[in-house]
Write an enzyme that holds these catalytic residues in place. Structure first.
Site, PDB file in Angstrom:
ATOM      1  CB  SER A   1     -21.746 -46.608 -27.983  1.00 44.94           C
ATOM      2  OG  SER A   1     -22.645 -45.778 -28.679  1.00 44.94           O
TER       3      SER A   1
ATOM      4  CE  LYS B   1     -17.692 -49.022 -34.230  1.00 46.27           C
ATOM      5  NZ  LYS B   1     -18.121 -50.215 -35.001  1.00 46.27           N
TER       6      LYS B   1
END
Lengths: 328, 328
Positions: free
Chosen positions: A312, A56
């Site tokens: 992720s 992110k």
């Protein structure tokens, strides 16, 4: 909200330039044990090693680094289940902008602590009854702050797309032609970015998204040809992957470029976390392990093929991690 | 045994060529949280991400890849507390040589399992009463096998030295001049290899070894100017770092090139493992975390300085890891 335009490949290249020296160029890790297990070759892209512990930061920095100095005083506002919060908070601090994060009250404490650790202010809300978008918009209006959306923004998608650009190039450097790449999806920003990068750099590679059972809005949306919502708003171990439906812009990319959607059960996610611990020596959070879980569970053919897997994120509480290791 | 000659820098360069495409070129990871914590800049070299979960594959492959075909039938024999065993087993299998490993009976089960998983045969012994060297030599004589020693061999030290070569170059690529580098020591092979690489590629960098409390034979040997032994043969959480004394050849290098030895307590090691879990998202075994522990505990000055830390392995049982996370 206005519908955003999807980024172009050139936006991903520009994002890479902005991220250079700020984001970690995560390696592409190959594991003998993983290759043997699937009978093929797997390149793991461990974004748990990224700054703030998930991909992110890439999108957040790509957007926030471009904000004009005039927006400094109002700062930035974001709504997030945790990883986007940390990415935004860290990126804002790097620019010297104040950051306020609207977070579900049930966010894992490690994500709340870390977000505060990056200097951000936190406002919590009830995931089941309140709208995070409305809260964020109201605060942004009051403060003159800029909203940094978690996925519905071309600069966010372009930033996340650098994951795909790097992986495509790392595979190429190693002489590996990836048959498929699997990416965890929540709002679809990472998936769309990776798909855009591969469409340009490795167009023969099939791109799949991966979702937890019961939260497979992308898979069902791809099948239906239109965006459909998840029935539940909470209740998965994969706290990072609970967006209620695909983003409008991200879905416009994903419906065009994705081969399909894969699903992993909670038990498969836990098994993937244990595999990552034992064999990859990586700390992976539940939502970060879904793509790996789907590959380990054989949701796509792997024998004799080369597969890219994006891990992720790794922001998981020690208590939960210990429970997963114990198999309880 | 004859005293071995220490390798030259050119041997480390040759080792790198042999390792290319077989070993993982591990990244140099920088963490905002770690930098803030020490008030300086730290580059972590995570050899837990290496093939077999520790740096040991490097030395093993560097030696075994050079063995003549005539030695195939007898195969290789090694004595090891675990990580060297896995490195040798994996390297032997890659060459198609049989491997037999002489292992302490109290080796963590994950290391025994993994070693068998690489196709090696295991013979166990009692760490307190039996000599692993004698057992290995006897078996080697019977089988016509080649002994792959854990550290007292120039090709082993040269292989481990590639860790230092890579780290020195990765720091340089990033424009970082490392003031010091800290490396876990047991027999001293990794430390000697890293010290030789830095002496050539970054001679201004101070090299320290790090050891668990009570097993600081290197630190005491460096202070005494001659090799001294540990009093205990077992009893540390750091199962990978229990060699009774420095190697003769490795110490001849280390006494010349090392700035000194650092020590970390068991509590500091556990805290470092938790830090690696929370902030670096790396699975680090106790013996792999000692250098990080010593740096976190402030054993060398870090404020405003740039420090390299080698995290040497990640082969830890899930049960112990869960206990460490729980702080018990």
């Amino acid at each position: 909200m206005t519908v955003m335009t999807a980024p172009a490949f050139s936006d991903i290249l520009a994002a890479r330039s902005r991220l250079k020296g700020e984001a970690v160029l995560t390696p592409a890790i190959e594991s003998e044990a993983l290759n043997e297990r699937v009978g093929g070759r797997v390149l793991v892209k461990p974004e748990c090693l990224q700054r703030t512990g998930s991909f992110k930061f890439r999108g957040a920095w790509n957007l926030i680094s471009q904000l004009d100095e005039r927006w400094r005083q109002g700062g930035v506002v974001a709504f997030s289940s945790g990883n986007h919060a940390q990415g935004v908070a860290a990126a804002a601090r790097l620019r010297g902008f104040p950051a306020l994060i609207v977070m579900p009250a049930d966010t894992p404490s490690i994500k709340q602590q870390n977000t505060r650790g990056y200097g951000a202010e936190i406002v919590t809300y009830d995931r089941a009854t309140q709208s995070r978008e409305e809260i964020a918009q109201q605060i942004a209006a009051e403060r003159g702050a800029t909203i940094v959306p978690p996925f519905e923004h071309p600069e966010i998608v372009a930033g996340q797309g650098t994951v795909g650009l790097e992986l495509a190039e790392q595979a190429e450097d190693r002489g590996v032609k990836l048959d498929a790449v699997v990416v965890n999806a929540s709002g679809g920003g990472l998936t769309a970015g990776v798909a855009l990068a591969f469409a340009e750099r490795s167009p023969g590679t099939e791109v799949y998204c991966a979702e937890p059972e019961g939260f497979d809005d992308h898979r069902r949306s791809l099948a239906a040809g239109r965006r459909v919502r998840n029935e539940a708003a909470a209740g998965s171990i994969c706290d990072a992957l609970l967006s209620p439906e695909p983003g409008e812009m991200t879905f416009s990319v994903n419906r065009r470029l994705l081969k399909g959607g894969l699903v992993a059960s909670e038990d498969e996610v836990r098994a993937a976390m244990r595999f990552a611990f034992e064999k990859l020596k990586l700390v992976v959070e539940p939502g970060g392990a879904v793509a790996l879980a789907a590959v380990l569970a054989g949701r796509i053919p792997t024998r004799g093929r080369a597969i890219g897997v994006v891990v992720s994120g790794g922001n998981v509480d020690g208590r939960l991690f210990a429970q997963v290791l114990a198999g309880t």
